[in-house]
Scaffold this motif. Structure first.
Motif, PDB file in Angstrom:
ATOM      1  N   ALA A   1       0.847  -1.203   0.000  1.00 47.69           N
ATOM      2  CA  ALA A   1       0.000   0.000   0.000  1.00 47.69           C
ATOM      3  C   ALA A   1       0.879   1.250   0.000  1.00 47.69           C
ATOM      4  CB  ALA A   1      -0.921  -0.021   1.219  1.00 47.69           C
ATOM      5  N   ALA A   2       1.957   1.218   0.791  1.00 45.50           N
ATOM      6  CA  ALA A   2       2.850   2.380   0.861  1.00 45.50           C
ATOM      7  C   ALA A   2       3.534   2.610  -0.488  1.00 45.50           C
ATOM      8  CB  ALA A   2       3.894   2.160   1.959  1.00 45.50           C
ATOM      9  N   ILE A   3       3.963   1.533  -1.108  1.00 47.41           N
ATOM     10  CA  ILE A   3       4.655   1.667  -2.407  1.00 47.41           C
ATOM     11  C   ILE A   3       3.691   2.172  -3.484  1.00 47.41           C
ATOM     12  CG2 ILE A   3       5.743   0.325  -4.259  1.00 47.41           C
ATOM     13  CD1 ILE A   3       7.119  -1.337  -2.108  1.00 47.41           C
ATOM     14  N   GLU A   4       2.448   1.692  -3.429  1.00 47.30           N
ATOM     15  CA  GLU A   4       1.471   2.152  -4.422  1.00 47.30           C
ATOM     16  C   GLU A   4       1.232   3.659  -4.260  1.00 47.30           C
ATOM     17  OE1 GLU A   4      -2.142  -0.139  -4.599  1.00 47.30           O
ATOM     18  OE2 GLU A   4      -2.678   0.766  -6.538  1.00 47.30           O
ATOM     19  N   LYS A   5       1.223   4.092  -3.005  1.00 47.18           N
ATOM     20  CA  LYS A   5       1.037   5.527  -2.728  1.00 47.18           C
ATOM     21  C   LYS A   5       2.223   6.331  -3.294  1.00 47.18           C
ATOM     22  CE  LYS A   5       0.802   7.606   1.328  1.00 47.18           C
ATOM     23  NZ  LYS A   5       1.032   7.438   2.740  1.00 47.18           N
ATOM     24  N   THR A   6       3.428   5.803  -3.068  1.00 48.95           N
ATOM     25  CA  THR A   6       4.621   6.479  -3.609  1.00 48.95           C
ATOM     26  C   THR A   6       4.521   6.562  -5.129  1.00 48.95           C
ATOM     27  OG1 THR A   6       5.898   5.442  -1.855  1.00 48.95           O
ATOM     28  CG2 THR A   6       7.155   6.454  -3.630  1.00 48.95           C
ATOM     29  N   ALA A   7       4.121   5.435  -5.745  1.00 50.40           N
ATOM     30  CA  ALA A   7       4.029   5.405  -7.215  1.00 50.40           C
ATOM     31  C   ALA A   7       3.039   6.464  -7.696  1.00 50.40           C
ATOM     32  CB  ALA A   7       3.606   4.006  -7.683  1.00 50.40           C
ATOM     33  N   GLN A   8       1.896   6.567  -6.999  1.00 46.50           N
ATOM     34  CA  GLN A   8       0.895   7.566  -7.424  1.00 46.50           C
ATOM     35  C   GLN A   8       1.465   8.981  -7.329  1.00 46.50           C
ATOM     36  OE1 GLN A   8      -2.211   6.541  -4.729  1.00 46.50           O
ATOM     37  NE2 GLN A   8      -3.007   4.883  -6.028  1.00 46.50           N
ATOM     38  N   GLN A   9       2.220   9.225  -6.255  1.00 43.54           N
ATOM     39  CA  GLN A   9       2.820  10.568  -6.093  1.00 43.54           C
ATOM     40  C   GLN A   9       3.802  10.865  -7.231  1.00 43.54           C
ATOM     41  OE1 GLN A   9       4.549  11.025  -2.197  1.00 43.54           O
ATOM     42  NE2 GLN A   9       2.787  10.087  -1.198  1.00 43.54           N
ATOM     43  N   CYS A  10       4.540   9.848  -7.631  1.00 43.38           N
ATOM     44  CA  CYS A  10       5.512  10.039  -8.721  1.00 43.38           C
ATOM     45  C   CYS A  10       4.784  10.247 -10.051  1.00 43.38           C
ATOM     46  CB  CYS A  10       6.438   8.823  -8.820  1.00 43.38           C
ATOM     47  SG  CYS A  10       7.540   8.670  -7.414  1.00 43.38           S
ATOM     48  N   ILE A  11       3.757   9.431 -10.280  1.00 39.88           N
ATOM     49  CA  ILE A  11       3.010   9.522 -11.538  1.00 39.88           C
ATOM     50  C   ILE A  11       2.344  10.907 -11.658  1.00 39.88           C
ATOM     51  CG2 ILE A  11       0.981   8.601 -12.776  1.00 39.88           C
ATOM     52  CD1 ILE A  11       1.870   5.807 -11.515  1.00 39.88           C
ATOM     53  N   ARG A  12       1.802  11.365 -10.518  1.00 34.95           N
ATOM     54  CA  ARG A  12       1.174  12.692 -10.483  1.00 34.95           C
ATOM     55  C   ARG A  12       2.164  13.787 -10.889  1.00 34.95           C
ATOM     56  NH1 ARG A  12      -0.595  12.646  -5.109  1.00 34.95           N
ATOM     57  NH2 ARG A  12       0.743  14.382  -4.534  1.00 34.95           N
ATOM     58  N   ARG A  13       3.432  13.538 -10.624  1.00 35.68           N
ATOM     59  CA  ARG A  13       4.458  14.535 -10.979  1.00 35.68           C
ATOM     60  C   ARG A  13       5.086  14.252 -12.337  1.00 35.68           C
ATOM     61  NH1 ARG A  13       4.320  14.156  -5.419  1.00 35.68           N
ATOM     62  NH2 ARG A  13       4.625  16.103  -4.293  1.00 35.68           N
TER      63      ARG A  13
ATOM     64  N   VAL B   1       7.092   6.149 -13.965  1.00 33.10           N
ATOM     65  CA  VAL B   1       6.944   5.164 -12.904  1.00 33.10           C
ATOM     66  C   VAL B   1       5.660   4.368 -13.128  1.00 33.10           C
ATOM     67  CG1 VAL B   1       6.236   5.097 -10.467  1.00 33.10           C
ATOM     68  CG2 VAL B   1       8.293   6.351 -11.124  1.00 33.10           C
ATOM     69  N   THR B   2       5.698   3.056 -12.838  1.00 35.24           N
ATOM     70  CA  THR B   2       4.502   2.224 -12.975  1.00 35.24           C
ATOM     71  C   THR B   2       4.341   1.395 -11.708  1.00 35.24           C
ATOM     72  OG1 THR B   2       5.607   1.683 -15.072  1.00 35.24           O
ATOM     73  CG2 THR B   2       3.389   0.830 -14.784  1.00 35.24           C
ATOM     74  N   TYR B   3       3.103   1.164 -11.297  1.00 33.91           N
ATOM     75  CA  TYR B   3       2.873   0.240 -10.184  1.00 33.91           C
ATOM     76  C   TYR B   3       2.527  -1.126 -10.763  1.00 33.91           C
ATOM     77  CZ  TYR B   3       1.416  -1.931  -5.925  1.00 33.91           C
ATOM     78  OH  TYR B   3       1.337  -2.804  -4.872  1.00 33.91           O
ATOM     79  N   LEU B   4       3.245  -2.156 -10.318  1.00 30.80           N
ATOM     80  CA  LEU B   4       3.041  -3.500 -10.859  1.00 30.80           C
ATOM     81  C   LEU B   4       2.296  -4.362  -9.851  1.00 30.80           C
ATOM     82  CD1 LEU B   4       6.660  -4.214 -12.203  1.00 30.80           C
ATOM     83  CD2 LEU B   4       4.776  -3.071 -13.376  1.00 30.80           C
ATOM     84  N   ASN B   5       1.341  -5.145 -10.335  1.00 32.15           N
ATOM     85  CA  ASN B   5       0.630  -6.058  -9.438  1.00 32.15           C
ATOM     86  C   ASN B   5       1.422  -7.358  -9.273  1.00 32.15           C
ATOM     87  OD1 ASN B   5       0.161  -7.702 -11.642  1.00 32.15           O
ATOM     88  ND2 ASN B   5      -1.878  -6.843 -12.038  1.00 32.15           N
ATOM     89  N   ARG B   6       0.860  -8.247  -8.452  1.00 28.81           N
ATOM     90  CA  ARG B   6       1.554  -9.487  -8.094  1.00 28.81           C
ATOM     91  C   ARG B   6       2.046 -10.260  -9.343  1.00 28.81           C
ATOM     92  NH1 ARG B   6       0.838 -13.239  -3.581  1.00 28.81           N
ATOM     93  NH2 ARG B   6      -0.662 -11.834  -2.626  1.00 28.81           N
ATOM     94  N   GLU B   7       1.142 -10.409 -10.305  1.00 32.72           N
ATOM     95  CA  GLU B   7       1.462 -11.194 -11.501  1.00 32.72           C
ATOM     96  C   GLU B   7       2.596 -10.520 -12.303  1.00 32.72           C
ATOM     97  OE1 GLU B   7       1.751 -14.004 -14.043  1.00 32.72           O
ATOM     98  OE2 GLU B   7       0.625 -14.152 -12.160  1.00 32.72           O
ATOM     99  N   GLN B   8       2.501  -9.193 -12.407  1.00 32.26           N
ATOM    100  CA  GLN B   8       3.530  -8.459 -13.179  1.00 32.26           C
ATOM    101  C   GLN B   8       4.900  -8.521 -12.501  1.00 32.26           C
ATOM    102  OE1 GLN B   8       1.051  -4.920 -13.078  1.00 32.26           O
ATOM    103  NE2 GLN B   8       0.993  -4.847 -15.323  1.00 32.26           N
ATOM    104  N   VAL B   9       4.919  -8.454 -11.155  1.00 33.82           N
ATOM    105  CA  VAL B   9       6.226  -8.544 -10.471  1.00 33.82           C
ATOM    106  C   VAL B   9       6.785  -9.951 -10.614  1.00 33.82           C
ATOM    107  CG1 VAL B   9       7.514  -7.850  -8.419  1.00 33.82           C
ATOM    108  CG2 VAL B   9       5.144  -7.201  -8.616  1.00 33.82           C
ATOM    109  N   ARG B  10       5.888 -10.949 -10.555  1.00 31.58           N
ATOM    110  CA  ARG B  10       6.367 -12.322 -10.702  1.00 31.58           C
ATOM    111  C   ARG B  10       7.071 -12.485 -12.053  1.00 31.58           C
ATOM    112  NH1 ARG B  10       2.754 -16.594  -8.876  1.00 31.58           N
ATOM    113  NH2 ARG B  10       1.199 -15.324  -9.900  1.00 31.58           N
ATOM    114  N   GLU B  11       6.456 -11.898 -13.096  1.00 31.95           N
ATOM    115  CA  GLU B  11       7.072 -12.001 -14.429  1.00 31.95           C
ATOM    116  C   GLU B  11       8.451 -11.353 -14.464  1.00 31.95           C
ATOM    117  OE1 GLU B  11       4.549 -10.495 -17.553  1.00 31.95           O
ATOM    118  OE2 GLU B  11       3.016 -11.981 -16.981  1.00 31.95           O
ATOM    119  N   MET B  12       8.621 -10.287 -13.698  1.00 32.43           N
ATOM    120  CA  MET B  12       9.909  -9.572 -13.746  1.00 32.43           C
ATOM    121  C   MET B  12      10.953 -10.159 -12.807  1.00 32.43           C
ATOM    122  SD  MET B  12       9.153  -5.562 -14.330  1.00 32.43           S
ATOM    123  CE  MET B  12      10.824  -5.266 -14.893  1.00 32.43           C
ATOM    124  N   THR B  13      10.521 -10.991 -11.832  1.00 32.52           N
ATOM    125  CA  THR B  13      11.465 -11.453 -10.811  1.00 32.52           C
ATOM    126  C   THR B  13      11.545 -12.970 -10.683  1.00 32.52           C
ATOM    127  OG1 THR B  13       9.773 -11.405  -9.095  1.00 32.52           O
ATOM    128  CG2 THR B  13      11.076  -9.404  -9.375  1.00 32.52           C
ATOM    129  N   GLY B  14      10.650 -13.687 -11.322  1.00 29.80           N
ATOM    130  CA  GLY B  14      10.695 -15.147 -11.247  1.00 29.80           C
ATOM    131  C   GLY B  14      10.382 -15.704  -9.872  1.00 29.80           C
TER     132      GLY B  14
END
Ligand SMILES: Cc1cc2nc3c(=O)[nH]c(=O)nc-3n(C[C@H](O)[C@H](O)[C@H](O)COP(=O)(O)OP(=O)(O)OC[C@H]3O[C@@H](n4cnc5c(N)ncnc54)[C@H](O)[C@@H]3O)c2cc1C
Length: 428
Positions: free
Chosen positions: A139-151, A155-168
């Motif tokens: 939740a904290a990271i998603e909030k940070t991502a939104q603050q960055c995107i707003r500026r 920056v992109t917020y990745l969900n569980r499936e997307q992070v799994r694809e990037m990290t195995g």
């Protein structure tokens, strides 16, 4: 810090480009700016001063890159530890915004500098992942991502499936991907910066500890083992190795060891199964774990380890077990190196710039994210050194405030690390 110390037994020490000659200082000198500390902060400042025709002399107790700069995780991460909104709340709209622009611009600045000086240091810009393995961090990271995107940041917020694809691994439930992040070979980079600074006209002396610093008429006088340096201005850039050169400075930071273990090159198939697109990753947890796969397919796992110097991967068995838990397919792979170094943590988790006396500038406390930040700080510090107190920089210049009860901090930090390790094991 008298006898010359060898480099920590890192992967980097075995694979870096050759160092440029930085002989000990062997004769008295009068210079415009003397810089104590030959890590990224000191070397980048020297380079930026020399670029503008200002005579700069670096005094390094060991060799350039001997400290955190030649031994770190090699991640170039944008931003500061705190969220953009928090930075604006802490420092107001004007300075806060400048700090955000500056700190999130540090990776582009660094990679551009590397290109400009053609520094051979395996630099890539494949993005930084900041990953969460529990709901609160996600939740904290998603909030940070939104603050960055707003500026308007990339920056992109990745969900569980997307992070799994990037990290195995399915350890993470969310992550923020910042496209500006990347990685490099830390010691080759430090040596390349030293070379660039010297070619631009700076002088860099290894095996030359600054033993004392005091006023001498209109100048500052620095004693070294074989020579005295007189300087109009002095920058102290000693970070996690800060000693008693300036009163109470040592007590403004907590010097913390961070450790890294590296594998032998993985097969292409295994490396691809872990991080196919080669970003770098750091976890948002009680103890920060950070990792990347380098250009030779080695996995470099970093995190907290013993609060003393270490020599081999067996000293950081925790990191190895953790890696094997994330990717069972690496079991049996050889871990060839284990090493550590010291970084400086500040109480407010912001980097600190001080100006405790006329013509003395101090910069320290990158809180574990100083590869790009210290490099970019070098340009800011050079600007301040040239322009004096009137030259505005994009970081606050604050008074020296020792941490209360500092003597007890190392024990406190160790306890926190141990407590964190227990919590991490329980996955809470
Ligand atoms: C294991 C580890 C992993 C890290 N990973 C990352 C990462 O992945 N990404 C990231 O952004 N940051 C990371 N960091 C932090 C980053 O490495 C530092 O913030 C950065 O290198 C600090 O650079 P510096 O020049 O300020 O300090 P340092 O590189 O530590 O340089 C200070 C120098 O001062 C010298 N010195 C001290 N006292 C004297 C004296 N009296 N006279 C002369 N010389 C003196 C020391 O010998 C030393 O070389 C990591 C740090 C560590 C330790």
């Amino acid at each position: 810090m008298n006898a010359r110390l060898p480099l920590p037994p890192s992967l980097y020490a075995d694979t870096a480009v050759a160092p440029v000659a930085t002989p000990p200082l062997d004769g008295d000198k009068t210079v415009s700016v003397a810089i104590v500390g030959g890590g990224y902060t000191g070397l980048s400042t020297a380079l930026h001063l020399a670029e503008q025709g200002v005579e700069a002399l670096v005094l390094e107790a060991q060799e350039p890159g001997w400290g955190a700069s030649g031994n770190n995780g090699g991640h170039t991460n944008p931003g500061l530890k705190h969220d953009p909104d928090q930075i604006e709340a802490d420092f107001g709209a004007d300075l806060g915004r400048r700090m955000i622009d500056f700190s999130y611009g540090t990776t582009n600045f660094t990679h551009e500098l590397i290109r400009r000086y053609q520094i051979p240091c395996e630099a890539r810009q494949n993005g930084t992942l900041r990953a969460a393995y529990n709901e609160a961090s996600a939740a904290a990271i998603e909030k940070t991502a939104q603050q960055c995107i707003r500026r308007g940041m990339p920056v992109t917020y990745l969900n569980r499936e997307q992070v799994r694809e990037m990290t195995g691994t399915d350890r993470y439930i969310g992550a923020m991907l910042d496209a500006r992040g990347g990685d490099l070979h830390p010691l080759s980079y430090a040596r390349g910066l030293a070379r660039a600074a010297i070619s631009a006209g700076a002088k860099v002396h290894g095996e030359t500890p600054a033993l004392s610093l005091r006023r001498d008429g209109a100048r500052w006088r620095i004693e070294t083992p074989r020579a005295i340096v007189h300087a109009e201005k002095v920058l102290l850039a000693t970070n996690g190795f800060t000693d008693d050169l300036w009163p109470a400075l040592r007590r403004t930071i907590v010097p913390v060891f961070s450790s890294i273990a590296a594998t032998a090159p993985l097969s292409d198939e295994v490396a691809r199964s872990i991080m196919p697109t080669r970003p770098v990753l750091y976890e948002s947890g009680h103890i920060t774990v950070y990792y990347r796969i380098d250009q030779h397919n080695r996995l470099l796992m970093g995190g907290r380890g013993p609060m003393r110097w270490i020599k081999s991967p067996s000293d950081v068995a925790y990191l190895i077990r953790y890696a094997e838990r994330l990717w069972p397919q690496i079991k049996g792979v050889a871990w060839t190196h284990g090493w550590n170094s010291r970084l400086a943590i500040t109480k407010d988790h912001y980097p600190h710039v001080h100006e405790p006396a006329e013509n003395i500038l101090i910069s320290l406390g990158c809180n574990g994210r100083g590869v790009a930040l210290s490099t970019a700080m070098g340009a800011q510090l050079a600007r301040r050194l040239i322009g004096g107190a009137k030259a505005e920089i994009d970081m606050p210049v604050t008074g020296i405030k020792p941490i209360p009860m500092h003597a007890f901090w190392p024990v406190g930090v160790t306890t926190a690390v141990i407590a964190g390790r227990v919590r991490d094991r329980l996955g809470i």
